[in-house]
Design a protein around this motif. Sequence first.
Motif, PDB file in Angstrom:
ATOM      1  N   LEU A 270       0.833  -1.200   0.000  1.00 37.06           N
ATOM      2  CA  LEU A 270       0.000   0.000   0.000  1.00 37.06           C
ATOM      3  C   LEU A 270       0.866   1.248   0.000  1.00 37.06           C
ATOM      4  N   GLY A 271       1.944   1.224   0.742  1.00 36.67           N
ATOM      5  CA  GLY A 271       2.847   2.377   0.768  1.00 36.67           C
ATOM      6  C   GLY A 271       3.421   2.674  -0.596  1.00 36.67           C
ATOM      7  N   ARG A 272       3.787   1.632  -1.339  1.00 38.34           N
ATOM      8  CA  ARG A 272       4.348   1.864  -2.670  1.00 38.34           C
ATOM      9  C   ARG A 272       3.279   2.356  -3.644  1.00 38.34           C
ATOM     10  N   LEU A 273       2.046   1.874  -3.482  1.00 37.52           N
ATOM     11  CA  LEU A 273       0.971   2.367  -4.333  1.00 37.52           C
ATOM     12  C   LEU A 273       0.683   3.836  -4.041  1.00 37.52           C
ATOM     13  N   ARG A 274       0.735   4.214  -2.773  1.00 41.58           N
ATOM     14  CA  ARG A 274       0.453   5.604  -2.398  1.00 41.58           C
ATOM     15  C   ARG A 274       1.528   6.554  -2.896  1.00 41.58           C
ATOM     16  N   ALA A 275       2.754   6.064  -3.036  1.00 46.88           N
ATOM     17  CA  ALA A 275       3.886   6.941  -3.335  1.00 46.88           C
ATOM     18  C   ALA A 275       4.033   7.267  -4.810  1.00 46.88           C
ATOM     19  N   ARG A 276       3.151   6.698  -5.659  1.00 45.03           N
ATOM     20  CA  ARG A 276       3.399   6.893  -7.099  1.00 45.03           C
ATOM     21  C   ARG A 276       2.919   8.249  -7.609  1.00 45.03           C
ATOM     22  N   GLY A 277       2.186   9.029  -6.790  1.00 47.41           N
ATOM     23  CA  GLY A 277       1.736  10.345  -7.212  1.00 47.41           C
ATOM     24  C   GLY A 277       2.293  11.439  -6.327  1.00 47.41           C
ATOM     25  N   ASP A 278       1.998  12.679  -6.679  1.00 49.04           N
ATOM     26  CA  ASP A 278       2.488  13.810  -5.886  1.00 49.04           C
ATOM     27  C   ASP A 278       1.724  13.941  -4.571  1.00 49.04           C
ATOM     28  N   ALA A 279       0.407  13.747  -4.621  1.00 47.55           N
ATOM     29  CA  ALA A 279      -0.421  13.887  -3.425  1.00 47.55           C
ATOM     30  C   ALA A 279      -0.869  12.508  -2.954  1.00 47.55           C
ATOM     31  N   ASP A 280      -0.994  12.343  -1.646  1.00 46.23           N
ATOM     32  CA  ASP A 280      -1.425  11.066  -1.099  1.00 46.23           C
ATOM     33  C   ASP A 280      -2.922  10.903  -1.333  1.00 46.23           C
ATOM     34  N   PRO A 281      -3.338   9.902  -2.116  1.00 48.58           N
ATOM     35  CA  PRO A 281      -4.764   9.735  -2.414  1.00 48.58           C
ATOM     36  C   PRO A 281      -5.525   8.996  -1.321  1.00 48.58           C
ATOM     37  N   VAL A 282      -4.836   8.437  -0.328  1.00 40.78           N
ATOM     38  CA  VAL A 282      -5.477   7.625   0.701  1.00 40.78           C
ATOM     39  C   VAL A 282      -6.012   8.534   1.806  1.00 40.78           C
ATOM     40  N   THR A 283      -7.309   8.463   2.040  1.00 37.34           N
ATOM     41  CA  THR A 283      -7.936   9.288   3.073  1.00 37.34           C
ATOM     42  C   THR A 283      -8.065   8.554   4.400  1.00 37.34           C
ATOM     43  N   HIS A 284      -7.977   7.226   4.374  1.00 39.67           N
ATOM     44  CA  HIS A 284      -8.109   6.456   5.607  1.00 39.67           C
ATOM     45  C   HIS A 284      -7.609   5.040   5.371  1.00 39.67           C
ATOM     46  N   VAL A 285      -6.977   4.466   6.388  1.00 42.09           N
ATOM     47  CA  VAL A 285      -6.565   3.061   6.362  1.00 42.09           C
ATOM     48  C   VAL A 285      -7.148   2.388   7.593  1.00 42.09           C
ATOM     49  N   GLU A 286      -7.905   1.344   7.361  1.00 40.00           N
ATOM     50  CA  GLU A 286      -8.512   0.570   8.444  1.00 40.00           C
ATOM     51  C   GLU A 286      -7.852  -0.798   8.498  1.00 40.00           C
ATOM     52  N   ARG A 287      -7.457  -1.194   9.671  1.00 43.06           N
ATOM     53  CA  ARG A 287      -6.859  -2.508   9.848  1.00 43.06           C
ATOM     54  C   ARG A 287      -7.908  -3.450  10.433  1.00 43.06           C
ATOM     55  N   VAL A 288      -8.291  -4.453   9.663  1.00 41.67           N
ATOM     56  CA  VAL A 288      -9.213  -5.477  10.142  1.00 41.67           C
ATOM     57  C   VAL A 288      -8.366  -6.654  10.598  1.00 41.67           C
ATOM     58  N   PRO A 289      -8.311  -6.919  11.896  1.00 40.51           N
ATOM     59  CA  PRO A 289      -7.366  -7.923  12.394  1.00 40.51           C
ATOM     60  C   PRO A 289      -7.732  -9.341  11.984  1.00 40.51           C
ATOM     61  N   ALA A 290      -6.719 -10.193  11.984  1.00 41.94           N
ATOM     62  CA  ALA A 290      -6.944 -11.610  11.720  1.00 41.94           C
ATOM     63  C   ALA A 290      -7.802 -12.208  12.832  1.00 41.94           C
ATOM     64  N   ARG A 291      -8.463 -13.306  12.500  1.00 41.96           N
ATOM     65  CA  ARG A 291      -9.355 -13.941  13.459  1.00 41.96           C
ATOM     66  C   ARG A 291      -9.125 -15.447  13.438  1.00 41.96           C
ATOM     67  N   THR A 292      -9.048 -16.054  14.606  1.00 44.19           N
ATOM     68  CA  THR A 292      -8.916 -17.506  14.674  1.00 44.19           C
ATOM     69  C   THR A 292     -10.303 -18.139  14.691  1.00 44.19           C
ATOM     70  N   GLY A 293     -10.399 -19.329  14.173  1.00 42.86           N
ATOM     71  CA  GLY A 293     -11.679 -20.009  14.108  1.00 42.86           C
ATOM     72  C   GLY A 293     -12.021 -20.718  15.403  1.00 42.86           C
ATOM     73  N   ILE A 294     -13.326 -20.930  15.600  1.00 40.91           N
ATOM     74  CA  ILE A 294     -13.816 -21.667  16.766  1.00 40.91           C
ATOM     75  C   ILE A 294     -14.538 -22.908  16.246  1.00 40.91           C
ATOM     76  N   PRO A 295     -13.886 -24.069  16.300  1.00 44.40           N
ATOM     77  CA  PRO A 295     -14.527 -25.280  15.776  1.00 44.40           C
ATOM     78  C   PRO A 295     -15.562 -25.827  16.747  1.00 44.40           C
ATOM     79  N   ALA A 296     -16.385 -26.719  16.231  1.00 45.82           N
ATOM     80  CA  ALA A 296     -17.391 -27.399  17.046  1.00 45.82           C
ATOM     81  C   ALA A 296     -17.401 -28.866  16.634  1.00 45.82           C
ATOM     82  N   PRO A 297     -17.837 -29.761  17.511  1.00 49.32           N
ATOM     83  CA  PRO A 297     -17.930 -31.174  17.115  1.00 49.32           C
ATOM     84  C   PRO A 297     -19.046 -31.376  16.095  1.00 49.32           C
ATOM     85  N   TRP A 298     -18.915 -32.437  15.318  1.00 49.37           N
ATOM     86  CA  TRP A 298     -19.989 -32.791  14.399  1.00 49.37           C
ATOM     87  C   TRP A 298     -21.257 -33.074  15.201  1.00 49.37           C
ATOM     88  N   PRO A 299     -22.415 -32.611  14.741  1.00 46.20           N
ATOM     89  CA  PRO A 299     -23.661 -32.974  15.431  1.00 46.20           C
ATOM     90  C   PRO A 299     -23.826 -34.496  15.446  1.00 46.20           C
TER      91      PRO A 299
END
Length: 795
Positions: free
Chosen positions: A37-66
């Motif tokens: 993302l940093g390299r994509l932002r740097a290709r112009g004179d002005a920064d086109p990115v108005t906001h960056v949101e970080r959606v964190p990774a999530r671990t799964g919660i398994p369940a037994p077979w019914p």
Amino acid sequence: MQDVTVDGFSAARLAPRHDPEQPSPATVSARPPADLLGRLRARGDADPVTHVERVPARTGIPAPWPQWAPEELRAAFARRGVTAPWRHQAEAASLAYDGQHVVVATGTASGKSLAYQLPALATLLAEPRATVLYLAPTKALAADQLRAVAELDLDGVRPATYDGDTPRAEREWIRQHSRFVLTNPDMLHHGILPGHAQWSGFLRRLAYVVVDECHTYRGVFGSHVAHVLRRLRRQCARYGRTPVFVLASATSGDPATAAGRLTGLPVAAVTEDTSPRGGVTFALWEPPLLPSADTSSDAADLAPVRRSALRETADLLADTVVEGVRTLAFVRSRRGAEVVAANARRALDEAVPGLGERVAAYRGGYLREERRELERALLHGDLLGLASTNALELGVDLVGLDAVLICGYPGTRASLWQQAGRAGRSGQEALAVLVARDDPLDTYLVHHPEAVFGRPVEATVLDPANPYVLAPQLACAAMEAPLTPADLELFGDGAKEAVEELVAAGALRQRPTGWYWRHRERPEVDLRGEGGAPVCVVEASTGRLLGTVDGGSSHFLLHPGAVYLHQGVSYVVDDLDLADGCALVHAEEPDWSTHARDVTNVSVVSVRSYVDAGPVGMFLGEVDVTSQVVSYQRRRIATGEVIDTRPLDLPVRELRTVAVWFTLSPESLAAAGVENADVPGGLHAAEHAAIGLLPLIATCDRWDIGGLSTAMHPDTEAPTVFVYDGHPGGAGFAERAYGTASTWLRATRDAIAECGCETGCPSCVQSPKCGNGNNPLSKADAIRVLDVVLANLPG
């Protein structure tokens, strides 16, 4: 491999070309580099990115077979790598197996399919005569599910698709022998329910009805589908069966209520997503303003113009391909997808000759074999970039993508997250970028990230009580079997009145045993509410059919003299024959484009509800809209200069629909500093922006709605702004706007006030669909108008 040409590139070139001693192209990038993302932002004179949101990774919660899941089925899933369900899958599956109607509303790639496959297939294995009906909004999704069920290789299930592409020779076998039939609402409406006698064996053994991607059933289409499902329930009951409905949805607001409205049944909701997923970096990207080539004093008054979102997306797609990042770019139109792919290929070939072959377009209209080859090439890494319409938002199980580019807000947060979720589907880190169009809603969102990331997704809007939907659906039901008083309760509010109107119109005959369809032919009902039969576009010199345009759009897109684009080729319309539904065109590459202009009038029929807020009134009710396309402008493509305006002679169109409108007293406007001469421009600008921002709160597109503003309306006797549903009887959008008026109009006011232009531009108050050529408009007075409304309207 067959050499098939797909939009100017050869599918045969998709075969990998690399030294067998070197890594496969699929392994060029296992994940996007951390600083991509940093390299994509740097290709112009002005920064086109108005906001960056970080959606964190999530671990799964398994369940037994019914416990009720048979060992044979568990083993089949294990062969596909599924050793245990996630908790939400097991919860939804168990509810359905116990006979509870259920909707599972979780994110992209959360495994919703297993939630309905598990109870459905377990029942088919336990009850050798039971059947399952699966409904998808697209053929591609049904085909994808067919592959998934067939790969389980379970004895006696015999899955099969039954749609418009099914050969007639196979249809009888499917009716008699398939126990897992995959189809769509259109085929259920046109084929299965009218021929229910032929399907009686299947229906009297029907255990489950699966409604996949149910959030797509909204507006008029959703209202029609709601009654198709009631007709299905009615026929099942006649054969002594009450199937369990299992619905799958993208994350949506209040899914239980929406699913209940769709099916007419009490539905439990499972909404906690317990599947694992990789982290996502989500950037909001605003293309830069173009430098003005004209420094004259007149040019200073021109609205600023931003770089096209299509060009910006094409450049980003090329940049990610150079980085070796497997990328999917979503584009709102077929033509736009072609343009993005073509521009990206051109840029890549200029940088590295031959690299453009790693990018293609994907959209409806390609042959099925061509689409499957493109999917395969993307999944295997032979293609690194694909520009697609929302045809890939649903249905195709894509894994291994590193980045998603979204060219323009897709209309709802549900679709936004559905598209963004296509990246990182194997659990790896992913990048998503929303590239804003020069449009009020897009501009608002990239400067108000809390509207994207801080709110739940929208509730699905549909209105089964719409009389323009209910009456035709009751006619269809009566054709299938005579209606009874008990049926009227099934079809809900307004059914009794609709039947009485059908009797008065001579469509139904009332007898002691019920209401009977009087005609030999079936009712003609368009589920998708597209405004009449499609108009065929025919090349006059060859008689070749180029395509079709829905009847509702034909006056704007196919009027005589209009420029029509098809697969990158320009045609000019010679004649529009509305009676025969045909437009004759000839190939031509003019240096101008065409823009239809119309005249619209709105008259109030009735008021359903209103809020009296002193000098401001807010209303919801029925209106009659009359509109006529009266002329069109020809504009230079290079400069936007208006060449001329040419008259048209097209018929007037009439529409009875639902509208929301607000009125203001002239005294309140004067007190706010709006001069009499500026009232029309202020109201007009506020109307445009309000239409542009309505999709923020209702599941609609700005093309689903219309508007009118006037300094003195004869019915309200006050300055008035109307916003109405563009479908007969309404689609639920105006009602949603009325219920959240303060939120909607506050966002509208903020979008106008925060735009950096001086006098109004496409990012705030100019509209691409204005029939008056965006004149008059007053940005400053629009803010004053909305200030008056918001100051008086209850919060």
